[in-house]
Design an enzyme around this catalytic site. Structure first.
Site, PDB file in Angstrom:
ATOM      1  N   HIS A  17       0.889  -1.113   0.009  1.00 17.91           N
ATOM      2  CA  HIS A  17      -0.021  -0.030   0.109  1.00 17.91           C
ATOM      3  C   HIS A  17       0.869   1.169  -0.048  1.00 17.91           C
ATOM      4  O   HIS A  17       0.639   2.275  -0.745  1.00 17.91           O
ATOM      5  CB  HIS A  17      -0.993   0.035   1.145  1.00 17.91           C
ATOM      6  CG  HIS A  17      -1.797  -1.026   1.376  1.00 17.91           C
ATOM      7  ND1 HIS A  17      -2.133  -1.760   2.244  1.00 17.91           N
ATOM      8  CD2 HIS A  17      -2.951  -1.497   0.644  1.00 17.91           C
ATOM      9  CE1 HIS A  17      -2.967  -2.641   2.122  1.00 17.91           C
ATOM     10  NE2 HIS A  17      -3.614  -2.242   0.945  1.00 17.91           N
ATOM     11  N   LYS A  41     -18.104  -6.171   8.481  1.00 21.87           N
ATOM     12  CA  LYS A  41     -16.959  -7.100   8.437  1.00 21.87           C
ATOM     13  C   LYS A  41     -16.017  -6.608   9.664  1.00 21.87           C
ATOM     14  O   LYS A  41     -15.825  -5.509   9.687  1.00 21.87           O
ATOM     15  CB  LYS A  41     -16.396  -6.897   7.160  1.00 21.87           C
ATOM     16  CG  LYS A  41     -15.388  -8.098   6.646  1.00 21.87           C
ATOM     17  CD  LYS A  41     -14.958  -7.716   5.310  1.00 21.87           C
ATOM     18  CE  LYS A  41     -13.606  -8.299   4.984  1.00 21.87           C
ATOM     19  NZ  LYS A  41     -12.909  -7.994   3.670  1.00 21.87           N
ATOM     20  N   ARG A  90      -1.454  -6.084  -8.654  1.00 23.23           N
ATOM     21  CA  ARG A  90      -0.279  -7.047  -8.555  1.00 23.23           C
ATOM     22  C   ARG A  90      -0.346  -8.042  -9.505  1.00 23.23           C
ATOM     23  O   ARG A  90       0.688  -8.325 -10.077  1.00 23.23           O
ATOM     24  CB  ARG A  90      -0.507  -7.718  -6.867  1.00 23.23           C
ATOM     25  CG  ARG A  90      -0.353  -6.614  -5.701  1.00 23.23           C
ATOM     26  CD  ARG A  90      -0.694  -7.027  -4.367  1.00 23.23           C
ATOM     27  NE  ARG A  90      -2.219  -7.578  -4.715  1.00 23.23           N
ATOM     28  CZ  ARG A  90      -3.060  -7.628  -3.430  1.00 23.23           C
ATOM     29  NH1 ARG A  90      -2.608  -7.803  -2.338  1.00 23.23           N
ATOM     30  NH2 ARG A  90      -4.251  -8.004  -3.806  1.00 23.23           N
ATOM     31  N   SER A 127      -2.768  -7.559   2.707  1.00 19.07           N
ATOM     32  CA  SER A 127      -3.088  -7.710   4.126  1.00 19.07           C
ATOM     33  C   SER A 127      -3.318  -9.080   4.604  1.00 19.07           C
ATOM     34  O   SER A 127      -3.127  -9.431   5.671  1.00 19.07           O
ATOM     35  CB  SER A 127      -4.164  -6.548   4.394  1.00 19.07           C
ATOM     36  OG  SER A 127      -3.887  -5.293   4.055  1.00 19.07           O
TER      37      SER A 127
END
Ligand code: PNS
Length: 158
Positions: A17, A41, A90, A127
């Protein structure tokens, strides 16, 4: 003045990030790092903890600020007078996931999305993987900013 929003869950912020935020700051006059709060969440870190990590990480980056938002990303962008979202990619799967959201955000609010390819040494960093590896006793210290290392170890480390 070109202003962009870098959105994410940042649970927690990783060096991947930071790479994207730093490079976005090179491309835009202003960058708002926007933590999207998903009420349904439960994160590993609270919203306040995540914001604290982010503020520490961007402290020395000129033109970069941190905020949180609930609801639609396009509404947040418009409230900030930003017309561009920046996201990191990515692998090809990221593009498959991000492309419909980019198109939806353009449909909903005319917000464009700019994709930045992850730097080579961050292509595997997420993450969720960082949390999994940390929970299993692996060393993730090179993958997260220093401010995250201690809290991550305290929360998950063995
Ligand atoms: O780090 P993440 O999980 O990829 O970040 C997700 C985030 C916060 C960027 C994403 O969930 C989001 O854009 N949330 C806002 C909800 C929204 O606007 N949905 C409709 C647009 S597709």
């Amino acid at each position: 003045m070109a202003k962009a929003v870098c959105p994410g869950s940042f649970d927690p912020v990783t060096n991947g990030h930071v790479d994207i935020i730093t490079r976005a700051a090179d491309c835009f006059d202003e960058v708002v790092v926007a933590l999207g709060v998903n009420e349904s969440k439960q994160g590993l870190f609270s919203v306040d903890e995540r914001l604290e990590f982010l503020r520490s990480v961007v402290a020395d980056l000129p033109g970069v600020s941190v905020a949180s938002f609930r609801g639609l990303l396009v509404e947040f962008c418009l409230s900030q007078d930003a017309r561009t979202v920046v996201k990191g990619l990515r692998v090809a799967g990221d593009f498959d996931y991000e492309q419909p959201m980019a198109q939806m955000n353009r449909h909903l609010g005319g917000i464009e999305t700019v994709f930045l390819p992850a730097s080579g040494d961050h292509g595997f960093v997420s993450s969720s993987l960082v949390k999994e590896v940390a929970a299993l006793g692996g060393d993730v210290s090179a993958l997260v900013p220093p401010v995250v290392r201690g809290p991550l170890h305290d929360r998950l480390g063995r």
